[in-house]
Scaffold this motif. Sequence first.
Motif, PDB file in Angstrom:
ATOM      1  N   HIS A  15      94.628  20.121  53.963  1.00  0.00           N
ATOM      2  CA  HIS A  15      92.808  21.018  53.866  1.00  0.00           C
ATOM      3  C   HIS A  15      93.603  21.844  53.771  1.00  0.00           C
ATOM      4  O   HIS A  15      92.713  22.881  53.059  1.00  0.00           O
ATOM      5  N   CYS A  16      94.390  22.349  54.277  1.00  0.00           N
ATOM      6  CA  CYS A  16      95.205  23.927  54.218  1.00  0.00           C
ATOM      7  C   CYS A  16      95.371  24.492  52.340  1.00  0.00           C
ATOM      8  O   CYS A  16      95.468  25.270  52.779  1.00  0.00           O
ATOM      9  N   LEU A  17      95.633  23.115  52.548  1.00  0.00           N
ATOM     10  CA  LEU A  17      96.417  23.632  50.785  1.00  0.00           C
ATOM     11  C   LEU A  17      94.970  23.303  49.979  1.00  0.00           C
ATOM     12  O   LEU A  17      94.730  24.481  49.278  1.00  0.00           O
ATOM     13  N   THR A 231      90.425  12.595  75.465  1.00  0.00           N
ATOM     14  CA  THR A 231      90.212  14.047  75.651  1.00  0.00           C
ATOM     15  C   THR A 231      88.804  14.146  75.016  1.00  0.00           C
ATOM     16  O   THR A 231      88.300  14.244  73.627  1.00  0.00           O
ATOM     17  N   TRP A 232      87.935  15.120  76.237  1.00  0.00           N
ATOM     18  CA  TRP A 232      86.097  14.795  75.960  1.00  0.00           C
ATOM     19  C   TRP A 232      85.770  16.231  74.996  1.00  0.00           C
ATOM     20  O   TRP A 232      84.900  16.928  75.687  1.00  0.00           O
ATOM     21  N   LEU A 233      87.224  16.425  73.744  1.00  0.00           N
ATOM     22  CA  LEU A 233      87.166  18.454  73.277  1.00  0.00           C
ATOM     23  C   LEU A 233      87.266  17.159  71.531  1.00  0.00           C
ATOM     24  O   LEU A 233      88.174  16.436  72.073  1.00  0.00           O
ATOM     25  N   TRP A 234      86.607  17.918  71.262  1.00  0.00           N
ATOM     26  CA  TRP A 234      87.497  17.398  68.971  1.00  0.00           C
ATOM     27  C   TRP A 234      86.417  19.128  68.501  1.00  0.00           C
ATOM     28  O   TRP A 234      86.601  19.809  68.488  1.00  0.00           O
ATOM     29  N   VAL A 235      87.449  18.986  67.230  1.00  0.00           N
ATOM     30  CA  VAL A 235      86.626  19.731  65.750  1.00  0.00           C
ATOM     31  C   VAL A 235      87.086  19.163  64.549  1.00  0.00           C
ATOM     32  O   VAL A 235      87.620  17.947  64.392  1.00  0.00           O
ATOM     33  N   ASP A 236      86.182  19.249  63.966  1.00  0.00           N
ATOM     34  CA  ASP A 236      86.392  18.764  62.495  1.00  0.00           C
ATOM     35  C   ASP A 236      87.567  20.008  61.670  1.00  0.00           C
ATOM     36  O   ASP A 236      87.896  20.617  61.783  1.00  0.00           O
ATOM     37  N   VAL A 237      88.416  19.160  61.325  1.00  0.00           N
ATOM     38  CA  VAL A 237      89.632  18.732  60.174  1.00  0.00           C
ATOM     39  C   VAL A 237      89.461  20.466  59.193  1.00  0.00           C
ATOM     40  O   VAL A 237      90.273  21.324  58.947  1.00  0.00           O
ATOM     41  N   ARG A 238      88.199  20.762  58.217  1.00  0.00           N
ATOM     42  CA  ARG A 238      87.747  21.460  58.162  1.00  0.00           C
ATOM     43  C   ARG A 238      87.832  22.373  58.083  1.00  0.00           C
ATOM     44  O   ARG A 238      88.009  23.869  57.569  1.00  0.00           O
ATOM     45  N   ASP A 239      87.163  23.035  59.772  1.00  0.00           N
ATOM     46  CA  ASP A 239      87.108  24.171  60.596  1.00  0.00           C
ATOM     47  C   ASP A 239      88.633  23.962  60.962  1.00  0.00           C
ATOM     48  O   ASP A 239      88.998  25.413  61.179  1.00  0.00           O
ATOM     49  N   ILE A 240      89.610  23.615  61.317  1.00  0.00           N
ATOM     50  CA  ILE A 240      90.912  23.685  61.076  1.00  0.00           C
ATOM     51  C   ILE A 240      91.392  24.550  60.261  1.00  0.00           C
ATOM     52  O   ILE A 240      92.564  25.280  60.175  1.00  0.00           O
ATOM     53  N   ALA A 241      91.513  24.450  59.095  1.00  0.00           N
ATOM     54  CA  ALA A 241      91.741  24.586  57.808  1.00  0.00           C
ATOM     55  C   ALA A 241      91.640  25.993  57.873  1.00  0.00           C
ATOM     56  O   ALA A 241      92.563  26.828  57.561  1.00  0.00           O
ATOM     57  N   LEU A 242      90.368  26.225  57.478  1.00  0.00           N
ATOM     58  CA  LEU A 242      89.838  27.281  58.082  1.00  0.00           C
ATOM     59  C   LEU A 242      90.435  28.353  58.617  1.00  0.00           C
ATOM     60  O   LEU A 242      90.657  29.372  58.623  1.00  0.00           O
ATOM     61  N   ALA A 243      91.012  27.842  59.748  1.00  0.00           N
ATOM     62  CA  ALA A 243      91.138  28.547  60.923  1.00  0.00           C
ATOM     63  C   ALA A 243      93.043  29.116  60.640  1.00  0.00           C
ATOM     64  O   ALA A 243      92.671  30.626  60.899  1.00  0.00           O
ATOM     65  N   HIS A 244      93.624  28.260  60.121  1.00  0.00           N
ATOM     66  CA  HIS A 244      94.357  28.254  59.834  1.00  0.00           C
ATOM     67  C   HIS A 244      94.754  29.377  58.841  1.00  0.00           C
ATOM     68  O   HIS A 244      95.586  30.407  58.592  1.00  0.00           O
ATOM     69  N   GLU A 252      93.711  41.415  62.445  1.00  0.00           N
ATOM     70  CA  GLU A 252      93.225  41.062  64.190  1.00  0.00           C
ATOM     71  C   GLU A 252      93.738  39.809  64.820  1.00  0.00           C
ATOM     72  O   GLU A 252      93.700  39.734  65.520  1.00  0.00           O
ATOM     73  N   ALA A 253      94.269  38.776  63.688  1.00  0.00           N
ATOM     74  CA  ALA A 253      94.175  37.821  63.851  1.00  0.00           C
ATOM     75  C   ALA A 253      96.487  37.568  64.872  1.00  0.00           C
ATOM     76  O   ALA A 253      96.846  36.629  65.351  1.00  0.00           O
ATOM     77  N   ALA A 254      96.942  38.761  65.003  1.00  0.00           N
ATOM     78  CA  ALA A 254      98.475  38.743  64.436  1.00  0.00           C
ATOM     79  C   ALA A 254      98.481  38.895  66.522  1.00  0.00           C
ATOM     80  O   ALA A 254      98.337  39.217  67.100  1.00  0.00           O
ATOM     81  N   GLY A 255      99.576  37.658  67.045  1.00  0.00           N
ATOM     82  CA  GLY A 255     100.217  37.961  68.248  1.00  0.00           C
ATOM     83  C   GLY A 255      99.148  37.568  69.070  1.00  0.00           C
ATOM     84  O   GLY A 255      99.462  37.339  70.288  1.00  0.00           O
ATOM     85  N   LYS A 256      98.107  36.204  68.147  1.00  0.00           N
ATOM     86  CA  LYS A 256      97.094  35.620  68.824  1.00  0.00           C
ATOM     87  C   LYS A 256      97.530  34.080  69.012  1.00  0.00           C
ATOM     88  O   LYS A 256      97.815  33.387  67.988  1.00  0.00           O
ATOM     89  N   ARG A 257      97.117  33.296  69.881  1.00  0.00           N
ATOM     90  CA  ARG A 257      96.874  32.107  70.022  1.00  0.00           C
ATOM     91  C   ARG A 257      95.208  31.484  69.940  1.00  0.00           C
ATOM     92  O   ARG A 257      94.226  32.818  70.397  1.00  0.00           O
ATOM     93  N   PHE A 258      94.817  30.615  69.246  1.00  0.00           N
ATOM     94  CA  PHE A 258      93.674  29.928  69.232  1.00  0.00           C
ATOM     95  C   PHE A 258      93.251  29.134  69.479  1.00  0.00           C
ATOM     96  O   PHE A 258      93.559  28.144  69.256  1.00  0.00           O
ATOM     97  N   PHE A 259      91.891  28.993  70.508  1.00  0.00           N
ATOM     98  CA  PHE A 259      92.255  27.318  70.746  1.00  0.00           C
ATOM     99  C   PHE A 259      90.874  26.930  70.298  1.00  0.00           C
ATOM    100  O   PHE A 259      89.884  27.479  69.900  1.00  0.00           O
ATOM    101  N   THR A 260      90.445  26.325  69.143  1.00  0.00           N
ATOM    102  CA  THR A 260      90.251  25.414  68.320  1.00  0.00           C
ATOM    103  C   THR A 260      89.264  24.759  68.519  1.00  0.00           C
ATOM    104  O   THR A 260      90.238  23.853  68.519  1.00  0.00           O
TER     105      THR A 260
END
Length: 332
Positions: A15-17, A231-244, A252-260
């Motif tokens: 999905h990142c591709l 694990t009672w938390l989820w996310v859609d793969v398309r959102d994760i690809a966009l997050a990457h 501003e994303a430099a040096g940061k973790r993102f809990f997605t």
Amino acid sequence: MKVLVTGGSGFIASHCLKTLLARNHTVVTTVRSAEKGEKILAAYPESSKGQLSYVVVPDIAQEHAFDQAIISEPPFDAILHTASPFHFNFQDPKELLDPAINGTKGILCAIKEKAPSVKRVVITSSFAAIVNPDGHPDVYSEDSWNTVTYEEGIEDRGKTYRASKALAERAAWSFMEEEKPGFSLATICPPYVFGPPIHVPESQKALNTSNAYFAMLMHGGWKEKLPPTGTWLWVDVRDIALAHVRAMEVPEAAGKRFFTTAGHFDMKEVAEIAQKRFPEYADKLPTELTSDKPSALYGCDNSRSKEILGLEYLPLESSVVDTIKFLQSHQI
């Protein structure tokens, strides 16, 4: 930008591709074999000629595995490192631990030494690197860390996957602190990742771990009782690809973790959506649907991903419906 994506046949990486190509980046992906590489090229017919290519890295756990892959002309601007094993069928815990840790350290070393043009590296981590099952905080955020050790990952198979993700991410941040390379780092930490795959799996067994739940539902595996949510938390793969991709693009994303994460869910909600949208599966579900979600459940803070990456998370119903439709259309 010219971008290297490691492990391009993976669920998240594929999905990142797609997202990178849609945003007109030039992409090279690593694969374990030329056969996998050709399948990837065939999966993205919309990419213009030369916009997508691959390079073979047979074993990411080997020392200097990425040394040749990261050398390119013209050179890379950014690297998305998604390649890490995710399955529970290992014989030796080191099969998960070592590729995750060594692969992460190895690619960062290679980038520093051989790819000075790279300005941003984004690594796929996991909620497994955040969660602390032995003592949940009131709210999980980017400040939360799983404290599992390598030794615990070896001794307790229940902790092996969480150790592989936590130790790999810790190794990455330690590298940045100690080596002070010329690039910045961002990490993405998703929980359960749902959504339709890009590549059609050869069989139900070849499905990624989270989507196997949907195939189980469709084939009657939930008839007697719903599987535990875990694990009672989820996310859609398309959102994760966009997050990457956004973590690569946004200064501003430099040096940061993102809990997605899109938030809480349980398997009862998944079953109810399937029951409502796909009546043909009603007889494959228990007569009475019950939730295993505890009344006092930890919270989650995903505000950083919204504010810096601009994410607007897809609802659970969209993810469930799109995934089941994909599995139906390919008779999986």
